[in-house]
Write a protein that holds these residues in place. Structure first.
Motif, PDB file in Angstrom:
ATOM      1  N   GLU A  83      -9.078  -4.674 -13.339  1.00  0.00           N
ATOM      2  CA  GLU A  83      -8.815  -5.275 -14.632  1.00  0.00           C
ATOM      3  C   GLU A  83      -8.023  -4.348 -15.542  1.00  0.00           C
ATOM      4  OE1 GLU A  83      -9.345  -8.282 -15.876  1.00  0.00           O
ATOM      5  OE2 GLU A  83     -10.113  -8.971 -13.945  1.00  0.00           O
ATOM      6  N   GLU A  84      -8.298  -3.034 -15.443  1.00  0.00           N
ATOM      7  CA  GLU A  84      -7.631  -2.079 -16.331  1.00  0.00           C
ATOM      8  C   GLU A  84      -6.224  -1.708 -15.882  1.00  0.00           C
ATOM      9  OE1 GLU A  84     -10.370   0.381 -13.590  1.00  0.00           O
ATOM     10  OE2 GLU A  84     -10.387  -1.554 -14.638  1.00  0.00           O
ATOM     11  N   GLY A  85      -5.835  -2.120 -14.672  1.00  0.00           N
ATOM     12  CA  GLY A  85      -4.471  -1.822 -14.246  1.00  0.00           C
ATOM     13  C   GLY A  85      -4.326  -1.711 -12.744  1.00  0.00           C
ATOM     14  N   LEU A  86      -3.103  -1.406 -12.340  1.00  0.00           N
ATOM     15  CA  LEU A  86      -2.771  -1.258 -10.928  1.00  0.00           C
ATOM     16  C   LEU A  86      -2.277   0.165 -10.693  1.00  0.00           C
ATOM     17  CD1 LEU A  86      -0.729  -3.712  -8.715  1.00  0.00           C
ATOM     18  CD2 LEU A  86      -0.003  -1.331  -8.896  1.00  0.00           C
ATOM     19  N   ALA A  87      -2.835   0.857  -9.700  1.00  0.00           N
ATOM     20  CA  ALA A  87      -2.437   2.230  -9.393  1.00  0.00           C
ATOM     21  C   ALA A  87      -1.763   2.278  -8.030  1.00  0.00           C
ATOM     22  CB  ALA A  87      -3.653   3.157  -9.413  1.00  0.00           C
ATOM     23  N   ALA A  88      -0.787   3.172  -7.908  1.00  0.00           N
ATOM     24  CA  ALA A  88      -0.069   3.317  -6.641  1.00  0.00           C
ATOM     25  C   ALA A  88       0.316   4.773  -6.427  1.00  0.00           C
ATOM     26  CB  ALA A  88       1.175   2.429  -6.624  1.00  0.00           C
ATOM     27  N   ARG A  89       0.324   5.190  -5.138  1.00  0.00           N
ATOM     28  CA  ARG A  89       0.677   6.566  -4.768  1.00  0.00           C
ATOM     29  C   ARG A  89       2.170   6.632  -4.447  1.00  0.00           C
ATOM     30  NH1 ARG A  89       0.937   8.449   0.299  1.00  0.00           N
ATOM     31  NH2 ARG A  89      -0.298   6.642   1.016  1.00  0.00           N
ATOM     32  N   ILE A  90       2.892   7.504  -5.149  1.00  0.00           N
ATOM     33  CA  ILE A  90       4.338   7.626  -4.963  1.00  0.00           C
ATOM     34  C   ILE A  90       4.637   8.307  -3.625  1.00  0.00           C
ATOM     35  CG2 ILE A  90       6.474   8.623  -5.875  1.00  0.00           C
ATOM     36  CD1 ILE A  90       5.143   8.527  -8.653  1.00  0.00           C
ATOM     37  N   ILE A  91       5.482   7.677  -2.808  1.00  0.00           N
ATOM     38  CA  ILE A  91       5.861   8.268  -1.515  1.00  0.00           C
ATOM     39  C   ILE A  91       7.337   8.675  -1.489  1.00  0.00           C
ATOM     40  CG2 ILE A  91       4.071   7.077  -0.198  1.00  0.00           C
ATOM     41  CD1 ILE A  91       6.131   4.974   0.598  1.00  0.00           C
ATOM     42  N   LEU A  92       8.114   8.148  -2.425  1.00  0.00           N
ATOM     43  CA  LEU A  92       9.528   8.488  -2.481  1.00  0.00           C
ATOM     44  C   LEU A  92      10.033   8.255  -3.895  1.00  0.00           C
ATOM     45  CD1 LEU A  92      12.105   9.296  -0.856  1.00  0.00           C
ATOM     46  CD2 LEU A  92      12.530   6.849  -0.526  1.00  0.00           C
ATOM     47  N   SER A  93      10.832   9.194  -4.406  1.00  0.00           N
ATOM     48  CA  SER A  93      11.358   9.060  -5.763  1.00  0.00           C
ATOM     49  C   SER A  93      12.777   9.587  -5.807  1.00  0.00           C
ATOM     50  CB  SER A  93      10.479   9.843  -6.743  1.00  0.00           C
ATOM     51  OG  SER A  93      11.028   9.821  -8.047  1.00  0.00           O
ATOM     52  N   HIS A  94      13.664   8.878  -6.489  1.00  0.00           N
ATOM     53  CA  HIS A  94      15.023   9.374  -6.662  1.00  0.00           C
ATOM     54  C   HIS A  94      15.586   8.908  -7.990  1.00  0.00           C
ATOM     55  CE1 HIS A  94      15.532   5.389  -4.812  1.00  0.00           C
ATOM     56  NE2 HIS A  94      16.714   5.340  -5.391  1.00  0.00           N
ATOM     57  N   ASP A  95      16.502   9.712  -8.544  1.00  0.00           N
ATOM     58  CA  ASP A  95      17.119   9.405  -9.830  1.00  0.00           C
ATOM     59  C   ASP A  95      18.539   8.891  -9.604  1.00  0.00           C
ATOM     60  OD1 ASP A  95      14.972  10.284 -11.483  1.00  0.00           O
ATOM     61  OD2 ASP A  95      15.513  12.347 -11.004  1.00  0.00           O
TER      62      ASP A  95
END
Length: 231
Positions: A47-59
């Motif tokens: 109810e308070e939100g959705l969490a996810a684990r970052i596996i890849l990030s790019h700018d």
């Protein structure tokens, strides 16, 4: 966003969980609105939100020019359309202003509520077209001071101009390009003269007279195409 983790709350979490029906273990793509895109695996839906684990990030590098639309205020539903379609074709900033031919009257409360509403329209449009950039919507301004402050180069659409839009574009992409559109009825001759005195060029899109809610997105799209942002 925390180290190695991203959390969606409020409307964003509701949209992901209830509309897109995202499930735990699913990989989602999340953007921060400033060019950073992350692939993340959903670890929690509550109810308070959705969490996810970052596996890849790019700018992603911002495209040039940064496209700015200064739109003379028109009726509410038409402004919604201007914001939505301008975001889709790549506007970085939208500056609503009260022009001489604007019909609607604006008090401070109405300006605040309208800006909040248009920011929501812009956010939804960015998600729909999967843009990593969140278009900013300025506070409603009176007259041309806020328009002139956007800087040069600046192109103001005026049906009596003899200079075609494409011929007014610099061959090399500037850092920023401002496009000015009047409300229903267009900019007045006085407004065009004031803009030209500040360094703007008055331009035409050709023989067809477009509605105010069409002209801005079309001009933005033409500029985006000319500089390789679209197409």
């Amino acid at each position: 966003m925390r180290e190695g983790r991203v959390v969606l709350r409020g409307d964003e979490a509701h949209h992901a969980a209830k509309v897109l029906r995202v499930r735990i273990g699913e990989t989602i793509s999340v953007a921060d609105g400033s060019g950073r895109v992350m692939d993340a695996v959903v670890t929690k839906i509550a109810e308070e939100g959705l969490a996810a684990r970052i596996i890849l990030s790019h700018d992603l590098r911002a495209s040039s020019p940064a496209l700015v639309l200064c739109q003379g205020l028109t009726k509410r539903e038409r402004m919604d359309l201007v914001v939505q379609k301008s975001v889709e074709v790549g506007a970085r900033t939208i500056v609503p202003f009260v022009a001489q031919r604007s019909i609607v009257k604006w008090d401070d409360d109405k300006r605040r509520r309208a800006r909040t509403h248009w920011e929501g329209v812009a956010r939804a449009a960015a998600k729909q077209c999967r843009s990593p950039w969140l278009t900013s919507v300025d506070q409603v301004a009176d007259g041309l001071d806020a328009v002139v402050a956007q800087g040069q180069p600046m192109l103001a659409l005026h049906e009596e101009s003899k200079l075609h839009f494409r011929d007014a574009l610099d061959p090399d992409p500037p850092e920023r390009l401002t496009i000015v559109i009047g409300p229903e009825g267009g900019l007045t001759g006085e407004e065009v003269s004031e803009l030209e005195a500040s360094g703007a060029k008055s331009v035409t899109l050709g023989e067809r007279i477009l509605r105010t809610e069409t002209a801005g997105p079309v001009a933005l799209a033409l500029a985006a195409y000319s500089y390789g942002i679209l197409g």
